[in-house]
Design an enzyme around this catalytic site. Structure first.
Site, PDB file in Angstrom:
ATOM      1  N   GLY A   1       0.778  -1.226   0.000  1.00  0.00           N
ATOM      2  CA  GLY A   1       0.000   0.000   0.000  1.00  0.00           C
ATOM      3  C   GLY A   1       0.812   1.279   0.000  1.00  0.00           C
TER       4      GLY A   1
ATOM      5  N   ASN B   1       0.878   3.602  -2.311  1.00  0.00           N
ATOM      6  CA  ASN B   1      -0.002   4.697  -2.709  1.00  0.00           C
ATOM      7  C   ASN B   1      -0.998   5.027  -1.602  1.00  0.00           C
ATOM      8  OD1 ASN B   1       0.490   5.863  -5.393  1.00  0.00           O
ATOM      9  ND2 ASN B   1       0.273   3.771  -6.122  1.00  0.00           N
TER      10      ASN B   1
ATOM     11  N   ARG C   1     -17.205 -14.170  -7.469  1.00  0.00           N
ATOM     12  CA  ARG C   1     -16.636 -12.829  -7.328  1.00  0.00           C
ATOM     13  C   ARG C   1     -17.674 -11.823  -6.858  1.00  0.00           C
ATOM     14  NH1 ARG C   1     -14.771 -11.974 -13.081  1.00  0.00           N
ATOM     15  NH2 ARG C   1     -14.234  -9.885 -12.352  1.00  0.00           N
TER      16      ARG C   1
ATOM     17  N   LEU D   1     -12.573  -6.330 -10.701  1.00  0.00           N
ATOM     18  CA  LEU D   1     -13.920  -6.076 -10.206  1.00  0.00           C
ATOM     19  C   LEU D   1     -14.974  -6.437 -11.251  1.00  0.00           C
ATOM     20  CD1 LEU D   1     -13.361  -2.624  -8.454  1.00  0.00           C
ATOM     21  CD2 LEU D   1     -13.200  -4.923  -7.465  1.00  0.00           C
TER      22      LEU D   1
ATOM     23  N   HIS E   1      -3.018   3.736 -12.429  1.00  0.00           N
ATOM     24  CA  HIS E   1      -2.408   2.755 -13.332  1.00  0.00           C
ATOM     25  C   HIS E   1      -1.022   3.253 -13.740  1.00  0.00           C
ATOM     26  CE1 HIS E   1      -2.165  -0.368 -16.376  1.00  0.00           C
ATOM     27  NE2 HIS E   1      -1.786   0.538 -17.250  1.00  0.00           N
TER      28      HIS E   1
ATOM     29  N   ASP F   1      -9.005  -0.613 -17.102  1.00  0.00           N
ATOM     30  CA  ASP F   1      -8.099   0.490 -17.460  1.00  0.00           C
ATOM     31  C   ASP F   1      -8.649   1.365 -18.579  1.00  0.00           C
ATOM     32  OD1 ASP F   1      -6.314  -0.516 -15.573  1.00  0.00           O
ATOM     33  OD2 ASP F   1      -5.205  -1.691 -17.041  1.00  0.00           O
TER      34      ASP F   1
END
Length: 217
Positions: free
Chosen positions: A14, A16, A68, A96, A112, A148
């Site tokens: 982590g 960021n 999921r 996701l 990204h 993305d």
């Protein structure tokens, strides 16, 4: 004006996340990091978040097998319980489903390590070097169901040096990510940038360094 309550989703150290936490210490910052959630109980970033006094949560994806959406419904329940306004993905290594993406449309952002729309996906530093690019960078964008591909909030550029390896280039890009992600979150939380009808609308064109904000499609 009340600060926006932000959840940061992580799977590892982590870095960021740490940049966002440090930025949110400013009284003038329009958001607070209210929750750090991970799909892995051993994620190193959870230790850092707890040390900062931030609430943490774990939703182990392995408990849901291949379902999921069931995993994401459990994540969504935790976000709702903590009254989260915005979600930042920061090294969250789960793809996701459209269910969660649409539920948080316009309130879910990601960073990204490339200048989108170029170099979507993984191994961006190696691919940039292989392509002989002279410029690399990072992009913060709203998340949409296609990976993305969401509307761009902010981009930051770094040079590619002739003697770069994937590791040295990755380190340079990561430093830019740590500058860029807090800037993008600040813009979104303050309402300067928003997603409307699948496009990014902004009342700010460039940041103080001249980097492009919410470029025209």
């Amino acid at each position: 004006m009340a600060k926006q309550r932000v959840a940061v989703l992580i799977s590892g150290r982590g870095s960021n996340m740490t940049a966002l936490i440090e930025a949110a210490r400013r009284d003038s910052f329009p958001a607070e990091i209210a929750l750090v959630l991970s799909n892995r109980s051993d994620a190193a970033g959870l230790v850092r978040a707890r040390a900062e006094g931030i609430t943490t949560a774990v939703v182990d994806h392995t408990a849901f097998g291949k379902d999921r959406e069931a995993f994401e419904r459990a994540v969504d329940a935790v976000l709702a319980a903590h009254r989260i306004d915005l979600v930042c993905l920061a090294g969250f290594m789960r793809l996701l489903t459209p269910w969660l993406v649409r539920r948080w449309e316009g309130r879910l952002i990601n960073i990204h390590p490339a200048l989108l729309p170029a170099f979507k996906g993984l191994h961006t530093h190696e691919r940039v070097l292989a392509a002989g690019e002279k410029t690399h960078g990072a992009t913060v964008h709203f998340v949409v169901p296609e990976m993305d591909s969401g509307p761009i909030i902010a981009q930051g550029r770094v040079p590619v040096h002739a003697d770069d390896t994937a590791d040295t280039l990755a380190a340079r890009v990561l430093a830019e990510e740590h500058r860029l992600y807090p800037l993008a979150l600040e813009l979104v939380a303050a309402g300067h940038v928003r997603m409307v009808d699948g496009q990014c609308h902004s009342d700010i064109r460039r940041d103080a360094r001249g980097e492009l904000i919410a470029p025209e499609n």
